[in-house]
Design a protein around this motif. Sequence first.
Motif, PDB file in Angstrom:
ATOM      1  N   SER A 187      46.349  59.149  14.838  1.00  0.00           N
ATOM      2  CA  SER A 187      47.655  58.735  14.308  1.00  0.00           C
ATOM      3  C   SER A 187      47.890  57.236  14.503  1.00  0.00           C
ATOM      4  O   SER A 187      48.974  56.736  14.212  1.00  0.00           O
ATOM      5  CB  SER A 187      48.777  59.535  14.967  1.00  0.00           C
ATOM      6  OG  SER A 187      48.797  59.318  16.362  1.00  0.00           O
ATOM      7  N   ARG A 188      46.866  56.531  15.020  1.00  0.00           N
ATOM      8  CA  ARG A 188      46.872  55.079  15.220  1.00  0.00           C
ATOM      9  C   ARG A 188      47.960  54.623  16.192  1.00  0.00           C
ATOM     10  O   ARG A 188      48.485  53.518  16.107  1.00  0.00           O
ATOM     11  CB  ARG A 188      46.966  54.333  13.880  1.00  0.00           C
ATOM     12  CG  ARG A 188      45.815  54.663  12.934  1.00  0.00           C
ATOM     13  CD  ARG A 188      45.778  53.744  11.724  1.00  0.00           C
ATOM     14  NE  ARG A 188      45.399  52.381  12.082  1.00  0.00           N
ATOM     15  CZ  ARG A 188      44.163  51.964  12.340  1.00  0.00           C
ATOM     16  NH1 ARG A 188      43.150  52.819  12.307  1.00  0.00           N
ATOM     17  NH2 ARG A 188      43.921  50.707  12.643  1.00  0.00           N
ATOM     18  N   ASP A 189      48.277  55.477  17.136  1.00  0.00           N
ATOM     19  CA  ASP A 189      49.169  55.109  18.231  1.00  0.00           C
ATOM     20  C   ASP A 189      48.266  54.729  19.408  1.00  0.00           C
ATOM     21  O   ASP A 189      48.034  55.513  20.335  1.00  0.00           O
ATOM     22  CB  ASP A 189      50.073  56.292  18.588  1.00  0.00           C
ATOM     23  CG  ASP A 189      51.093  55.944  19.680  1.00  0.00           C
ATOM     24  OD1 ASP A 189      50.933  54.895  20.337  1.00  0.00           O
ATOM     25  OD2 ASP A 189      52.032  56.734  19.886  1.00  0.00           O
ATOM     26  N   PHE A 190      47.757  53.513  19.355  1.00  0.00           N
ATOM     27  CA  PHE A 190      46.711  53.102  20.286  1.00  0.00           C
ATOM     28  C   PHE A 190      47.211  52.940  21.722  1.00  0.00           C
ATOM     29  O   PHE A 190      46.459  53.159  22.671  1.00  0.00           O
ATOM     30  CB  PHE A 190      46.055  51.812  19.802  1.00  0.00           C
ATOM     31  CG  PHE A 190      45.427  51.940  18.444  1.00  0.00           C
ATOM     32  CD1 PHE A 190      44.638  53.035  18.133  1.00  0.00           C
ATOM     33  CD2 PHE A 190      45.637  50.978  17.468  1.00  0.00           C
ATOM     34  CE1 PHE A 190      44.054  53.169  16.880  1.00  0.00           C
ATOM     35  CE2 PHE A 190      45.060  51.101  16.219  1.00  0.00           C
ATOM     36  CZ  PHE A 190      44.270  52.195  15.918  1.00  0.00           C
ATOM     37  N   LYS A 191      48.482  52.582  21.879  1.00  0.00           N
ATOM     38  CA  LYS A 191      49.039  52.423  23.226  1.00  0.00           C
ATOM     39  C   LYS A 191      49.017  53.761  23.972  1.00  0.00           C
ATOM     40  O   LYS A 191      48.558  53.842  25.124  1.00  0.00           O
ATOM     41  CB  LYS A 191      50.470  51.893  23.139  1.00  0.00           C
ATOM     42  CG  LYS A 191      51.105  51.652  24.501  1.00  0.00           C
ATOM     43  CD  LYS A 191      52.515  51.084  24.357  1.00  0.00           C
ATOM     44  CE  LYS A 191      53.145  50.876  25.733  1.00  0.00           C
ATOM     45  NZ  LYS A 191      54.546  50.348  25.626  1.00  0.00           N
ATOM     46  N   ASN A 192      49.510  54.816  23.331  1.00  0.00           N
ATOM     47  CA  ASN A 192      49.492  56.134  23.964  1.00  0.00           C
ATOM     48  C   ASN A 192      48.073  56.658  24.131  1.00  0.00           C
ATOM     49  O   ASN A 192      47.752  57.289  25.138  1.00  0.00           O
ATOM     50  CB  ASN A 192      50.324  57.129  23.146  1.00  0.00           C
ATOM     51  CG  ASN A 192      51.775  57.169  23.592  1.00  0.00           C
ATOM     52  OD1 ASN A 192      52.076  57.120  24.780  1.00  0.00           O
ATOM     53  ND2 ASN A 192      52.680  57.228  22.637  1.00  0.00           N
ATOM     54  N   ALA A 193      47.227  56.388  23.131  1.00  0.00           N
ATOM     55  CA  ALA A 193      45.831  56.837  23.221  1.00  0.00           C
ATOM     56  C   ALA A 193      45.172  56.251  24.464  1.00  0.00           C
ATOM     57  O   ALA A 193      44.498  56.958  25.226  1.00  0.00           O
ATOM     58  CB  ALA A 193      45.065  56.415  21.968  1.00  0.00           C
ATOM     59  N   ARG A 194      45.389  54.970  24.672  1.00  0.00           N
ATOM     60  CA  ARG A 194      44.787  54.286  25.822  1.00  0.00           C
ATOM     61  C   ARG A 194      45.287  54.882  27.135  1.00  0.00           C
ATOM     62  O   ARG A 194      44.504  55.120  28.067  1.00  0.00           O
ATOM     63  CB  ARG A 194      45.118  52.790  25.747  1.00  0.00           C
ATOM     64  CG  ARG A 194      44.403  51.925  26.761  1.00  0.00           C
ATOM     65  CD  ARG A 194      44.668  50.456  26.467  1.00  0.00           C
ATOM     66  NE  ARG A 194      44.015  50.061  25.233  1.00  0.00           N
ATOM     67  CZ  ARG A 194      42.743  49.686  25.145  1.00  0.00           C
ATOM     68  NH1 ARG A 194      41.992  49.679  26.244  1.00  0.00           N
ATOM     69  NH2 ARG A 194      42.226  49.338  23.998  1.00  0.00           N
ATOM     70  N   ALA A 195      46.581  55.157  27.217  1.00  0.00           N
ATOM     71  CA  ALA A 195      47.160  55.688  28.457  1.00  0.00           C
ATOM     72  C   ALA A 195      46.557  57.052  28.798  1.00  0.00           C
ATOM     73  O   ALA A 195      46.207  57.317  29.964  1.00  0.00           O
ATOM     74  CB  ALA A 195      48.677  55.806  28.308  1.00  0.00           C
ATOM     75  N   TYR A 196      46.432  57.932  27.799  1.00  0.00           N
ATOM     76  CA  TYR A 196      45.889  59.264  28.063  1.00  0.00           C
ATOM     77  C   TYR A 196      44.397  59.210  28.378  1.00  0.00           C
ATOM     78  O   TYR A 196      43.907  59.943  29.246  1.00  0.00           O
ATOM     79  CB  TYR A 196      46.160  60.193  26.876  1.00  0.00           C
ATOM     80  CG  TYR A 196      47.552  60.774  26.910  1.00  0.00           C
ATOM     81  CD1 TYR A 196      47.833  61.901  27.668  1.00  0.00           C
ATOM     82  CD2 TYR A 196      48.601  60.187  26.205  1.00  0.00           C
ATOM     83  CE1 TYR A 196      49.117  62.439  27.722  1.00  0.00           C
ATOM     84  CE2 TYR A 196      49.889  60.707  26.250  1.00  0.00           C
ATOM     85  CZ  TYR A 196      50.140  61.829  27.012  1.00  0.00           C
ATOM     86  OH  TYR A 196      51.409  62.363  27.071  1.00  0.00           O
ATOM     87  N   LEU A 197      43.660  58.336  27.693  1.00  0.00           N
ATOM     88  CA  LEU A 197      42.228  58.233  27.965  1.00  0.00           C
ATOM     89  C   LEU A 197      41.961  57.637  29.344  1.00  0.00           C
ATOM     90  O   LEU A 197      40.997  58.015  30.013  1.00  0.00           O
ATOM     91  CB  LEU A 197      41.532  57.402  26.887  1.00  0.00           C
ATOM     92  CG  LEU A 197      41.456  58.028  25.491  1.00  0.00           C
ATOM     93  CD1 LEU A 197      40.639  57.143  24.557  1.00  0.00           C
ATOM     94  CD2 LEU A 197      40.863  59.429  25.532  1.00  0.00           C
ATOM     95  N   GLU A 198      42.802  56.716  29.772  1.00  0.00           N
ATOM     96  CA  GLU A 198      42.641  56.160  31.122  1.00  0.00           C
ATOM     97  C   GLU A 198      42.768  57.259  32.176  1.00  0.00           C
ATOM     98  O   GLU A 198      41.986  57.317  33.133  1.00  0.00           O
ATOM     99  CB  GLU A 198      43.692  55.065  31.367  1.00  0.00           C
ATOM    100  CG  GLU A 198      43.346  53.741  30.685  1.00  0.00           C
ATOM    101  CD  GLU A 198      44.465  52.727  30.789  1.00  0.00           C
ATOM    102  OE1 GLU A 198      45.560  53.079  31.305  1.00  0.00           O
ATOM    103  OE2 GLU A 198      44.274  51.577  30.342  1.00  0.00           O
ATOM    104  N   ASN A 199      43.755  58.141  32.004  1.00  0.00           N
ATOM    105  CA  ASN A 199      43.931  59.245  32.950  1.00  0.00           C
ATOM    106  C   ASN A 199      42.777  60.241  32.874  1.00  0.00           C
ATOM    107  O   ASN A 199      42.319  60.764  33.895  1.00  0.00           O
ATOM    108  CB  ASN A 199      45.260  59.951  32.689  1.00  0.00           C
ATOM    109  CG  ASN A 199      46.453  59.133  33.148  1.00  0.00           C
ATOM    110  OD1 ASN A 199      46.355  58.376  34.117  1.00  0.00           O
ATOM    111  ND2 ASN A 199      47.580  59.257  32.472  1.00  0.00           N
ATOM    112  N   ALA A 200      42.309  60.510  31.652  1.00  0.00           N
ATOM    113  CA  ALA A 200      41.168  61.429  31.484  1.00  0.00           C
ATOM    114  C   ALA A 200      39.927  60.855  32.153  1.00  0.00           C
ATOM    115  O   ALA A 200      39.168  61.588  32.818  1.00  0.00           O
ATOM    116  CB  ALA A 200      40.901  61.666  29.997  1.00  0.00           C
ATOM    117  N   GLU A 201      39.713  59.547  32.003  1.00  0.00           N
ATOM    118  CA  GLU A 201      38.532  58.909  32.589  1.00  0.00           C
ATOM    119  C   GLU A 201      38.592  58.942  34.119  1.00  0.00           C
ATOM    120  O   GLU A 201      37.577  59.184  34.782  1.00  0.00           O
ATOM    121  CB  GLU A 201      38.404  57.468  32.102  1.00  0.00           C
ATOM    122  CG  GLU A 201      37.129  56.800  32.562  1.00  0.00           C
ATOM    123  CD  GLU A 201      36.911  55.441  31.922  1.00  0.00           C
ATOM    124  OE1 GLU A 201      35.748  55.017  31.813  1.00  0.00           O
ATOM    125  OE2 GLU A 201      37.909  54.796  31.535  1.00  0.00           O
TER     126      GLU A 201
END
Length: 326
Positions: A187-201
């Motif tokens: 959905s090209r919401d990169f700010k939220n994508a980054r936040a969730y991927l940081e936690n997943a990582e």
Amino acid sequence: LKIRMEIGDRQGQGMSFNNIGSLYYHFGDYKKAIGYFGNALKIREAIGDKRGQGITINNIGYLYDRLGEYRRTLEYYARSLKIQETIGDRWGQGITFSNIGFIHYRTGDYPKAMEYFQDAVNISSAIGDRPGHGIVLNNIGLVYRRLGDQRKALEYFIKSLKIRETIHDRLGQGVSLNNIGKDYIESRDFKNARAYLENAEKIARKIKEKELRQRVALSWGALILAERGKAGIKSAKIYADEALELARELKSNAVRAEALLLQARVLSMDPHFSKGDKGDFNDKFKEAMAIFEKLKLPFELAQAYYYYAESIEFPHGDQDRSFRTS
């Protein structure tokens, strides 16, 4: 296991072999895990432990899924389900219904997948199986994503995440966080994508789970390419290389193909990486497509063809073109 063998505890031996197999699965050594599950199954068949047989046969099927051998996977799941239905093992049936649904999801039969997932949801709700409920809600989210309903997909991923947080399922949390991150990428919401991927990582590295680390690396690579394009090639390449190395360790053709596809996309966007020691990006595209075709994964194959065509039409990621009709 040694003590149980010394005292002749056959049921305990079966449990120990099964548990060791589970450990090798989490270490990413799927073939060694299958060997231990095979030993557990022999013992459980010999002593007539039907419930144990159902669990172990399901586990073997799950590992063949990870190795991309879907026909064999379904054979094992069918065997497991038959035993579970015979003995009235509702918990086992719920797990196997969910696993069968996932294979139909992988092979593109989404209505069939949803049928099995709904059966699994009904059972997990009825018997209070919270871990199983979290898994199947996540799987339903995957189907909605494939069907293009990102809002519905996100709704199910978040439901799954809440359950997994409540029961302290760290691996499950990592999976759900990664899926939510991927949804935000689309959905090209990169700010939220980054936040969730940081936690997943963070979770993936803390629990040292290779398959989750590989999934998250692929997601990071996709995010960087979507957000930064050519400017993010070096960073995306690091994640693509990590994903491919983890795929080698996992010895899974399906995850290898996904990593090759990401590498090919990265190489195709930068002329400095398109030739040389690492080979032409065309070869990586073709190898990924050949694997997806062999495994009969229609969505992944179509996606690979799309990215390959894009790399030909817009070399080096240059998409700033304007065409006029004749």
